[in-house]
Design an enzyme around this catalytic site. Structure first.
Site: not given
Length: 878
Positions: A545, A140
């Site tokens: 999120k 990532h």
């Protein structure tokens, strides 16, 4: 407040002095004086001095345009050097009276507790040897530091270790000092920002480098430690074939939202891993051939090599030839399709068997002390890394599979798969999975998107099964998502049962995970296609999120409980794969605490988890630190298996339901329902600019749109840069306050004391709030946000203050992290270097948003350096 250890202070001070000398050499004493004024002003301002704050802003405001970049670089590099010193301090030589680190004692202490609790020594030895812990390295794009610099940082660490001896001669000390000065100068004169985005192959090579330079050495040391602890505690040894720790990777396999990861890239990365493994074993074999010069050998070994004066070397020579052949073939195969020549190593047993024969022979001939040296280490590596180094996972979005099948069903004039309901899809998929005829005619010409999906499946079919991990389906929601992949794999010639893993990552999908798996396990024929365990992945980033960390954490917990119950009912073994990030907003935090806070029964000897971006370097970048973290994983998974935490009491569950409901409402009221929020986010943080930072190979956005279109990483990274840290705490402040106002404070206190799940969440929340800083966030607003949006910023900062008050009330402290004063002191020391970077960043953002064309180049470079510096200072980017 206990001071930071004097030796750590001395190392930080020395590296800072060397950096100052280097800067003075290039820019002169007047420039270095400015940097000192900025640092001292920031330090005084933190202590409440108005004069210090004035000195800080005046010096920064007075900087020439040409000075912005070197000032940003100075503070960035100081924070990197402080990180090096801190990381080394964790593993430095202990003084005679110092206790051993907790990580080194955790396993032995746990085995003692388990024996006291009634576990038989033999059972403990078997359980530990049978653990299946797999750490999945992912690229990532939060690893801000360049590989070139990481190598220099590691060299600095090595010099700090060399210096850490009391008996050095004066000339030895000055030689170390000169080497450190050179390394710091090399770091300073190296550009810290990549000019081009890394490719997926670059990312994979970075992952292999972590194995080569750290894990290759750390792994046998950890297993040697386990073997010694087991012998002392249970009287048994760790079997040679035991591999309680393994490594997998997503680098080169994760194509979700990354068009740069193609079937060709996946094939290339698989071959590179084989090349790297062969190369590493060749180094081991060369060393062993030098060591094993003995003549006496067992009849079995002599039968293999014939009449040889040096039988061990003769056998190792045969293995060396095959390894060279394997390395040479992978090199050729990287340039084009080349069939494997005879003698190329294809199966792990071909690597292990000759090594094991040498080991058994040495023991049989009374040379056990030699057998259990470098040869045993090589056997441990062979059991863990095998011929393929890591197992490569493949990940793709469920929508891509559905689109491919739609195109196929329309071509076959069966209708549109995308428009079918779940029942129709399942009927079609089950019929095709059981059919002996191919689904696709030979002359079928798919679109580019479908061709890529099919090419990936063919790349899987062409690879050795042992080189691959799981096929992960992101945004999975229905049983058909799993069967669709099974059908595409079957159609492409995959004739072995690859694990196909649904990833549940939104709040709704987590809530539906249980019913989805229940339906899947009852489908005719599904169980016969299962390879041993049923793996399910839990997504931490996107659920947080979507719903905020409190609501997401409770949904993840309940989903795991349900999956444990369903698999137990169906007598299927469950493997939960945890998709955690490096930050609290993406499920991150200390692994030991996180594992021990999982629902009872959810670990059961198996644990699979992602290790991401910069966290790989912090946790596994140096062999000694890797050993500490691997020891913790072993102890935590064993404890969670044999001494799981208690099931939550009904009152705690009801409380979590109320907290989750209130937190979801509070989180979405801001993030989804406030019409100003997205615009405020884009202006108040460097979110737009982060997209230009050449971090990872994956685009930062999924598509145009609001917050939901952002990937979880830039979403967290942006808020971290401004120190509001919003995703990690938003929702908690309202939920906890409501509970206290309902008179439930005592219940919250009881949950914090007695329920590891809740304790860990509050501890993580406290850590994040200690790093958050409303005053810094306000500075960004004042510089970047128009007047009409500022009330929203004020409201968010008020909510942050409310979160701090509620947590202090719950923990009974007057200060955040009062119980972890060393951590608090570390944050406080870093603030003197972080504050100037924040002020610079806000100014640079304002300027770069005004400028157009070529004039922006210098600004952009300085801005990216501030991003890297703040990430280094806070130690958890995304």
């Amino acid at each position: 407040m206990p001071e930071i250890d004097a030796r750590l202070r001395e190392d930080v001070h020395q590296l800072g002095e060397l950096l100052g000398d280097t800067i003075r050499e290039q820019y002169g004493p007047a420039f270095l004086d400015k940097i000192e004024r900025i640092r001292k002003g920031a330090k005084a301002a933190r202590r409440g001095s108005a004069e210090g704050a004035q000195q800080l802003t005046a010096t920064l405001d007075g900087l020439e345009e040409s000075e912005l970049l070197p000032v940003a670089r100075a503070f960035n590099q100081f924070l990197n050097l402080a990180n090096i010193a801190e990381q080394y301090h964790r593993i430095r030589r202990r003084r005679p009276n110092e206790p051993e680190p907790f990580e080194n004692l955790a396993l032995e202490e746990l085995l003692g507790r388990l024996k006291d609790a009634g576990h038989a020594p033999g059972q403990l030895a078997r359980q530990l040897a049978g653990l299946e812990i797999e750490l999945v390295l992912t690229a990532h794009p939060t690893e801000v530091a360049r590989r070139t610099l990481i190598q220099k940082y590691d060299a600095i660490t090595a010099q700090l270790a060399t210096k850490d001896h009391a008996d050095l001669l004066p000339e030895e000390r000055s030689r170390i000092q000169r080497r450190l000065q050179r390394l710091v100068a090399e770091v300073w004169h190296t550009d810290e920002i990549r000019k081009v985005r890394p490719t997926p192959v670059d990312e994979a090579k970075w992952g292999f480098a972590v194995i080569e330079h750290s894990l290759w050495e750390a792994l046998p040391n950890v297993l040697r430690h386990v073997d010694e602890v087991l012998l002392r505690s249970t009287g048994e040894r760790l079997p040679l074939s035991a591999a309680p720790l393994r490594f997998a990777s997503w680098m080169g396999g994760d194509r979700d939202g990354n068009p740069n990861v193609t079937a060709g890239v996946t094939r290339e990365v698989l071959l590179l891993a084989r090349w790297m493994a062969a190369d590493l074993y060749l180094r081991d074999i060369d060393r062993l051939a030098a060591e094993l010069s003995m003549q006496e050998a067992s009849p079995a070994l002599l039968a293999r090599v014939g009449d040889s004066a040096e039988p061990y070397r003769a056998l190792l020579k045969q293995l060396r030839e095959r390894l060279r052949l394997t390395r040479s073939w992978t090199h050729q195969a990287l340039a084009g399709e080349v069939p494997a020549a005879e003698g190329v190593l294809e199966h792990n047993r071909d690597l292990v068997e000759p090594l094991q024969l040498c080991h058994e022979s040495l023991h049989a001939c009374g040379m056990g002390v030699i057998a259990d040296g470098a040869l045993l280490d090589c056997l441990r590596r062979a059991a863990t890394f095998g011929l393929f180094l890591v197992r490569l996972d493949v990940r793709q979005d469920a929508g891509r599979h559905a689109a491919a099948l739609s195109e196929i069903t329309e071509y076959l004039e069966l209708g549109s798969y995308a428009e079918w309901d779940e029942k129709t899809r399942l009927e079609f998929l089950l019929e095709e999975l059981n059919s002996r005829r191919p689904l696709l005619p030979a002359h079928y010409q798919p679109s580019a998107e479908t061709a890529e999906v099919l090419a990936t499946c063919r790349a899987i079919a062409a690879a050795p099964p042992a080189s691959l991990g799981s096929y992960v389906i992101s945004m999975a929601g229905q049983p058909s998502d799993v069967l669709a992949v099974q059908l595409l794999l079957k159609e492409s010639g995959v004739d072995w049962p690859m694990r196909v893993v649904p990833l549940f990552e939104t709040l709704d999908d987590l809530d539906n995970a249980g019913p989805c798996m229940e339906r899947l396990l009852t489908l005719p024929g599904y169980r016969s296609r299962l390879s041993g365990v049923q793996e399910v992945m839990i997504g931490y980033s996107d659920s947080a999120k979507d719903a905020g960390t409190l609501t997401a954490a409770w949904a993840q917990y309940r989903a795991q409980e349900k999956l444990v119950e369903i698999c137990r009912h169906h007598e299927v073994e469950l493997l939960l794969f945890h998709g955690r990030g490096g930050t609290v907003g993406r499920g991150g935090g200390p692994a030991h605490a996180a594992i021990l806070s999982q629902p009872p029964g959810s670990v059961a000897g198996r644990f699979r988890v992602t290790e991401q971006g910069e966290m790989i370097r912090f946790k596994f970048g140096l062999p000694d630190i890797a050993e500490q973290n691997l020891n913790l994983y072993l102890a935590a998974v064993l404890e969670a298996t044999l001494m799981p935490p208690p099931a939550p009491e009904p009152a705690w569950r009801a409380q979590m339901d109320r907290l989750a409901k209130d937190a979801l409402h509070a989180y979405r009221r801001v993030v989804r329902d406030d019409p100003q929020f997205v615009e405020y986010f884009r202006l108040a943080t460097p979110e737009q600019e982060l997209g230009r930072l050449p971090l990872g190979s994956r685009p930062a956005k999924r598509r145009e749109g609001g917050v939901e279109s952002l990937r979880a990483i830039p979403w967290i990274f942006a808020w971290t840069q401004t120190r509001l840290m919003l995703p990690a705490w938003l929702g908690w402040e309202t939920a906890l306050l409501n509970a206290i106002e309902r008179g439930e404070g005592a219940l919250l206190g009881q949950m914090r004391e007695r329920w590891p799940f809740f304790t860990t969440r509050i501890d993580m929340l406290e850590m994040v709030l200690a790093k958050a800083d409303a005053d810094i966030a306000r500075l960004y607003d004042e510089r970047l946000v128009p007047l009409e949006l500022r009330p929203l910023g004020r409201r968010l900062r008020d909510l942050l203050s409310q979160a701090v008050r509620v947590v202090l009330g719950l923990t009974g402290q007057s200060l955040l992290l009062a119980h972890a004063s060393e951590t608090r002191e570390s944050i406080s020391v870093r603030n003197s270097y972080l504050d100037p970077l924040h002020l610079l960043q806000a100014e640079l953002l304002a300027r770069s948003r005004r400028c157009r064309g070529d004039a922006c180049g210098g600004l952009e470079q300085a801005l990216l350096v501030t991003v890297a510096g703040i990430a280094a200072g806070l130690r958890n980017t995304g």
